[in-house]
Every structure is written in C-alpha cells, then in structure tokens.
Design an enzyme around this catalytic site. Structure first.
Site, PDB file in Angstrom:
ATOM      1  CG  ASP A 147      -2.347   0.342   0.913  1.00  0.00           C
ATOM      2  OD1 ASP A 147      -2.519   1.189   0.023  1.00  0.00           O
ATOM      3  OD2 ASP A 147      -3.274  -0.156   1.572  1.00  0.00           O
TER       4      ASP A 147
ATOM      5  CD1 TRP B 230      -5.006   3.156  -3.260  1.00  0.00           C
ATOM      6  CD2 TRP B 230      -3.872   4.989  -2.613  1.00  0.00           C
ATOM      7  NE1 TRP B 230      -4.583   2.969  -1.960  1.00  0.00           N
ATOM      8  CE2 TRP B 230      -3.888   4.071  -1.545  1.00  0.00           C
ATOM      9  CE3 TRP B 230      -3.213   6.214  -2.447  1.00  0.00           C
ATOM     10  CZ2 TRP B 230      -3.259   4.341  -0.326  1.00  0.00           C
ATOM     11  CZ3 TRP B 230      -2.595   6.482  -1.230  1.00  0.00           C
ATOM     12  CH2 TRP B 230      -2.623   5.555  -0.197  1.00  0.00           C
ATOM     13  N   GLY B 231      -3.245   4.640  -8.339  1.00  0.00           N
ATOM     14  CA  GLY B 231      -3.127   5.386  -9.589  1.00  0.00           C
ATOM     15  C   GLY B 231      -2.402   6.720  -9.440  1.00  0.00           C
TER      16      GLY B 231
ATOM     17  CG  ASP C  11      -9.564   2.039  -1.000  1.00  0.00           C
ATOM     18  OD1 ASP C  11      -8.580   1.974  -1.758  1.00  0.00           O
ATOM     19  OD2 ASP C  11      -9.490   1.895   0.227  1.00  0.00           O
TER      20      ASP C  11
END
Ligand code: GLA
Length: 388
Positions: free
Chosen positions: A127, A162-163, A184
């Site tokens: 993450d 997350w791009g 998300d």
C-alpha cells in the site's frame, strides 16, 4: 514467470477489514476449495491490513502477527492455506504505517520481505499510506521489488498506490506484477462505474507480467461488509464482473464467499468470462465510441465519451473477439455497436458470429451493426468469430 495472466483470488479487506483471525482465514480457504473457486482459477488467499501487532518487536525489529487474531503465528495460517492447494498472500505498506495504522515497511523493506518469505507468502499487496513526503513512489516500490527478489521465495508483488504519481509510467520497472490504478471501491454502482470510466485511457497499460488492478470486486456483497454503502443488485454485479474480465483486471473477490448464493457463484465461475479475462495474449479492451477530443501540436488525442451506453471490444487468442454491451444509465437503453468502430468495415463482407456468455444464446452471423436493448445497469457479453 509470475502473473502471466491476471492474478485471481480472494482478499479479506472488503468484507472483514480488521475483523480477521485464523478461524476466518481457514473458513475462507475451505470455502474457496469446497465452492469450486480454486478449480475456477481463484488461487491466492490474501490477508489485507490489520493482521499485525501495532508495534514491531523491539528486539528483532520484525513485524509480529497479532497474538490474539493469529495465536499460532502466520506460518501456521500459511501452512493451512497451502494444505488446501491455495497460495498465501500478505499485506504491507510503503510508508511508515499501513493505512489502518499498523507498522509499515518503510526502511524495513528487506527485513519484512524475509519475514514474509519465512511465513511462506506467495503474494504481497503493498500500500501507499504514510509515505514520507520526500520519498518518491518509484523508489519505494523499487526497494520492495528488490527486497522480494532477494528474499529467496517467488512472491507476486501487488502494488497499491491508487493510480497516483502517474504510476502506469513506472510501475512495471519496479518488478510489480499488478498495480492499483484507482482509489478504493465502494459497494455501489456509481463507484464501480467511476472506476470503469476512469481507466479508458489506461487500458493499454496492462499486459502479461504486470496488470492494471482496478480493485477488489464487490460482487456478491449486497451492502454487507467494510466497503459499506447501499450495496448493488445482482444485475449490477453481473456488469461489474464482466467489466473486470474485459479489462484483464486481476479478479480478487472481496465479498463473503462463504455466503454467496448460486447466482453469485455462477457469475464468478462463468467459464467464458474467465476465459476472456485470462486470455493469454492479455490484450487491452477498447471502447468503440472513442472520438477526437483535441489536436495538440499536430498530435491527435482520442478519448472515450462519458456516454452511458458503452461497447467494449477485446481481441482474444484463437481469432476470437469478446464484445460487451453495457448500459450504465438508470433506464433501459438501446446500445448500438457499429462494427466499423471495431475495425470491421461493411465493404469487407465480414461479420461476427456471436454467442452470448450469460445465456448461451447464439445470434448467428451479424453484419454492419447490432443494436441490443439492455436493461438499466445491465450488460450482454459475446464471444465472437469473424465470419462471412
Ligand atoms: C487502502 C487500500 C485498500 C486496503 C486498505 C487497508 O485504502 O487501497 O485496498 O488495503 O488500505 O487499510
């Protein structure tokens, strides 16, 4: 080679969040086998955030599993998962803490990779929370990529930023095998649609070895679990699953598979859809209604419109072609597919011999154009061959 095809499995986050423990993982492992998910290709069981103690071991510096959730340690869990014929996945974060505020791997990358190898991990989701501001994402992912190479075990590297930071431009070089390209997902149709529409320009940044990951599926959640909201309907989930398949996205189930009914089981094990997703050529789908938006310094830029009626086309191996008609609007709509937009001119004399994958209905050879009436949020998906 890892991730020759989009990885498939289950991830704990959508349903369980912090409510994970050894028993839950064992039950999920059992369900994956008993319900035929492993046979359908879902092989990774990934434990997401919240699995560790809040602090590292002060003596060894290692992350340690939560002693209440995992009283027998993580190797015991991993052994159980492996005994079922599944692969075992862990989670950490490139920052100092994970997104749910557990120890992150920043500055501990090599030690943590060794720890995951000791557990027998086959997969690591990584993450992006609590990233020290002066450290760039590419270096952080490169470090964990190297640490995984050094750890002595083949571990699939699943990046999750997350791009952000134009990740599609550099992530492949870090060794990642899949990378999150979106924020998300939430368990409702709008969230799914936003994710789908956000990737029209990035569909080509996905190929064998490193796949564009548009998040864990919410299919079958119906509002239960950790990614809240009102939930979606069975029709919505059908469209969601078909889009993930057309996008060659990793198929990581996030719903509580222990309680999936027959309809949801049938959906996530649909052989034709999985065949589309897992096609060995790994070609990106394209959207047929792309149009010229601007002309920058002599260069023409195409983008898909925001129209709610969409046709996606994905070339498959063995001269097959997948076509998805999707209606993202809240009313029944007619969705037009002009074969010309897929590269099949009228003058060629060729058409498509079409078979629908949910119903098995055969339309025979269609030429020039096809219009389908699609219910609100619904879809039809065809496997086709070119034919005169
Ligand atoms: C981030 C990720 C999610 C999940 C949570 C866990 O939000 O994008 O997929 O892993 O962290 O805290």
């Amino acid at each position: 080679m890892l991730a020759k095809k989009p990885p498939m499995g289950f991830n704990t986050w959508n349903t369980f969040a912090e409510n994970i423990n050894e028993d839950v993982i064992k039950e999920i492992a059992d369900a994956m086998v008993e319900k035929g998910l492993l046979d359908a290709g879902y092989e990774y069981l990934v434990i997401d955030d919240c699995w560790s103690e809040k602090q590292r071991d002060p003596e060894t510096g290692k992350i340690i599993p939560d002693h209440i959730k995992f009283p027998n340690g993580m190797k015991a869990v991993s052994d159980y998962v492996h005994s079922k014929g599944l692969k075992f996945g862990m989670y950490s974060c490139a920052g100092t803490r994970t997104c749910a505020d557990y120890p992150g791997s920043f500055d501990h990358e090599f030690l943590d990779a060794e720890t995951f190898a000791e557990y027998g991990a086959d997969f690591l989701k990584y993450d992006y929370c609590y990233r020290p501001a002066h450290h760039h994402g590419d270096l952080l992912y490169r470090k964990m990529g190297m640490a995984l190479k050094a750890c002595g075990r083949e571990i699939l590297f699943s990046a999750c930023n997350w791009g952000c930071d134009d990740v599609h431009k550099w992530i492949r070089s870090t060794g990642a095998h899949m990378y999150r390209s979106t924020g998300d997902i939430v368990d409702n149709f709008k969230s799914m649609k936003d994710i789908c529409f956000s990737q029209f320009e990035n569909l080509a940044f996905s190929a064998p070895g490193c796949w564009n990951d548009i998040d864990m599926l919410t299919v079958g959640m119906f509002g239960k679990g950790n990614v809240g909201s009102t939930g979606s309907t069975a029709v919505d989930y059908k469209t969601e699953f078909a889009i993930w398949c057309m996008y060659s996205a990793p198929l990581m189930l996030g719903g509580d598979i222990r309680t999936f009914d027959d309809e949801m089981m049938k959906l996530v094990t649909n052989k034709d859809l999985i065949r589309i997703n897992q096609d060995e050529e790994g070609r990106p789908a394209f959207v047929t209604d792309s149009h010229i938006v601007c002309n920058i310094q002599g260069e023409t830029v195409y983008t898909a419109s925001r129209d709610d009626k969409k046709v996606f086309v994905k070339l498959l191996s063995d001269n097959e072609i997948a076509v998805l008609f999707a209606n993202f609007s809240d009313d029944d709509r007619k969705v037009d597919f002009f074969f010309e937009d897929a590269g099949i001119p009228v003058a060629s004399g060729y058409g498509l011999d079409m078979r629908e994958v949910f119903t098995g209905e055969k339309l025979g050879v269609q030429k020039d154009m096809l219009t389908r009436r699609i219910p609100a949020h619904g879809c039809e998906c065809y496997i086709c061959t070119l034919s005169k």
